[in-house]
Design a protein around this motif. Structure first.
Motif, PDB file in Angstrom:
ATOM      1  N   LYS A   1       0.986  -1.297  -0.108  1.00 48.30           N
ATOM      2  CA  LYS A   1       0.665  -0.286  -0.191  1.00 48.30           C
ATOM      3  C   LYS A   1       1.149   1.124  -0.379  1.00 48.30           C
ATOM      4  O   LYS A   1       1.387   1.390   0.338  1.00 48.30           O
ATOM      5  CB  LYS A   1      -0.507   0.531   1.096  1.00 48.30           C
TER       6      LYS A   1
ATOM      7  N   ASN B   1      -6.908   1.008   1.354  1.00 41.58           N
ATOM      8  CA  ASN B   1      -5.922   1.883  -0.341  1.00 41.58           C
ATOM      9  C   ASN B   1      -5.017   2.201   0.379  1.00 41.58           C
ATOM     10  O   ASN B   1      -3.100   2.056  -0.492  1.00 41.58           O
ATOM     11  CB  ASN B   1      -6.504   2.584  -0.717  1.00 41.58           C
ATOM     12  N   TYR B   2      -4.200   2.797   1.557  1.00 39.41           N
ATOM     13  CA  TYR B   2      -3.274   2.927   2.183  1.00 39.41           C
ATOM     14  C   TYR B   2      -3.477   3.375   3.229  1.00 39.41           C
ATOM     15  O   TYR B   2      -3.537   2.743   4.168  1.00 39.41           O
ATOM     16  CB  TYR B   2      -3.297   5.171   1.866  1.00 39.41           C
TER      17      TYR B   2
ATOM     18  N   ASP C   1       4.849   5.919  -2.325  1.00 46.46           N
ATOM     19  CA  ASP C   1       5.494   4.386  -3.002  1.00 46.46           C
ATOM     20  C   ASP C   1       6.368   4.375  -2.761  1.00 46.46           C
ATOM     21  O   ASP C   1       7.693   4.446  -3.772  1.00 46.46           O
ATOM     22  CB  ASP C   1       4.585   4.300  -4.497  1.00 46.46           C
TER      23      ASP C   1
ATOM     24  N   GLU D   1      -7.785   8.631  -5.757  1.00 45.67           N
ATOM     25  CA  GLU D   1      -8.366   7.297  -6.548  1.00 45.67           C
ATOM     26  C   GLU D   1      -7.887   7.660  -7.983  1.00 45.67           C
ATOM     27  O   GLU D   1      -7.518   7.454  -8.885  1.00 45.67           O
ATOM     28  CB  GLU D   1     -10.021   7.287  -6.821  1.00 45.67           C
TER      29      GLU D   1
ATOM     30  N   GLN E   1      -4.334   7.005  -7.691  1.00 42.11           N
ATOM     31  CA  GLN E   1      -4.541   4.801  -7.843  1.00 42.11           C
ATOM     32  C   GLN E   1      -4.429   4.827  -9.263  1.00 42.11           C
ATOM     33  O   GLN E   1      -3.762   4.013 -10.113  1.00 42.11           O
ATOM     34  CB  GLN E   1      -5.088   5.032  -7.130  1.00 42.11           C
TER      35      GLN E   1
ATOM     36  N   TYR F   1      -3.598  -0.161  -6.894  1.00 40.68           N
ATOM     37  CA  TYR F   1      -5.043  -1.127  -6.168  1.00 40.68           C
ATOM     38  C   TYR F   1      -4.186  -2.305  -5.117  1.00 40.68           C
ATOM     39  O   TYR F   1      -3.602  -2.812  -5.097  1.00 40.68           O
ATOM     40  CB  TYR F   1      -5.833  -1.351  -7.038  1.00 40.68           C
TER      41      TYR F   1
END
Length: 157
Positions: free
Chosen positions: A47, A81-82, A113, A136, A139, A145
């Motif tokens: 993530k 997601n994070y 990331d 989003e 992403q 994802y």
């Protein structure tokens, strides 16, 4: 004497009720630990990290905590997601992280990331729905994802 006792009981009840109303709302849960540990956890869970650069004296930072990070829908999205890591810019560790990423405005949320480095940067206050849409987009742009099972639920690896 009975009136004094009754007055004290009522005063205590109202003061505890007032403190209950003004207590900080619950949020989704920020990562606790060191910066190095959140990097390791990010790699482990696959993530990206949102680094939330904040200060106690920063009014927009406080507004972000009270209004944006307490939104339940955003909280569920972020949890899936994070990893979200708060960077207190008034600490020595926080100052080093600020310098590392050249942060100059507070609040700033930086999407990091471990594979790609910095992949997003959001300066200032963002309402919950707008922040989620912007995240989003990040992403989608970097094709990041969570890993899904066949039943559609995210799993952490």
């Amino acid at each position: 004497m009975k009136k004094l006792v009754a007055f004290l009981i009522i005063s205590i009840a109202f003061s505890s009720l007032a403190s209950f109303k003004t207590s900080k709302p619950e949020s989704f849960g920020f990562y606790k630990g060191s910066f190095d540990n959140v990097i390791r956890e990010s790699k482990k869970q696959k993530k990206p990290i949102i680094l939330d650069f904040w200060a106690a004296w920063c009014a927009p930072c406080q507004k972000l905590d009270k209004e944006t990070f307490t939104d339940k829908e955003l909280g569920a999205y972020l949890s899936q997601n994070y990893l979200v890591y708060k960077v207190d810019i008034d600490t020595f560790d926080g100052m080093e992280i600020v310098d590392r990423f050249s942060i100059d405005v507070f609040p700033t949320m930086l999407v990091y990331d471990p594979k790609n480095g910095q992949i997003g940067k959001f300066k200032g206050f963002y309402p919950a729905g707008y922040l989620q849409k912007e995240l989003e987009k990040v992403q989608a742009k970097y094709n990041i994802y969570p890993v899904h099972t066949q039943d559609g639920l995210a799993i952490n690896r």
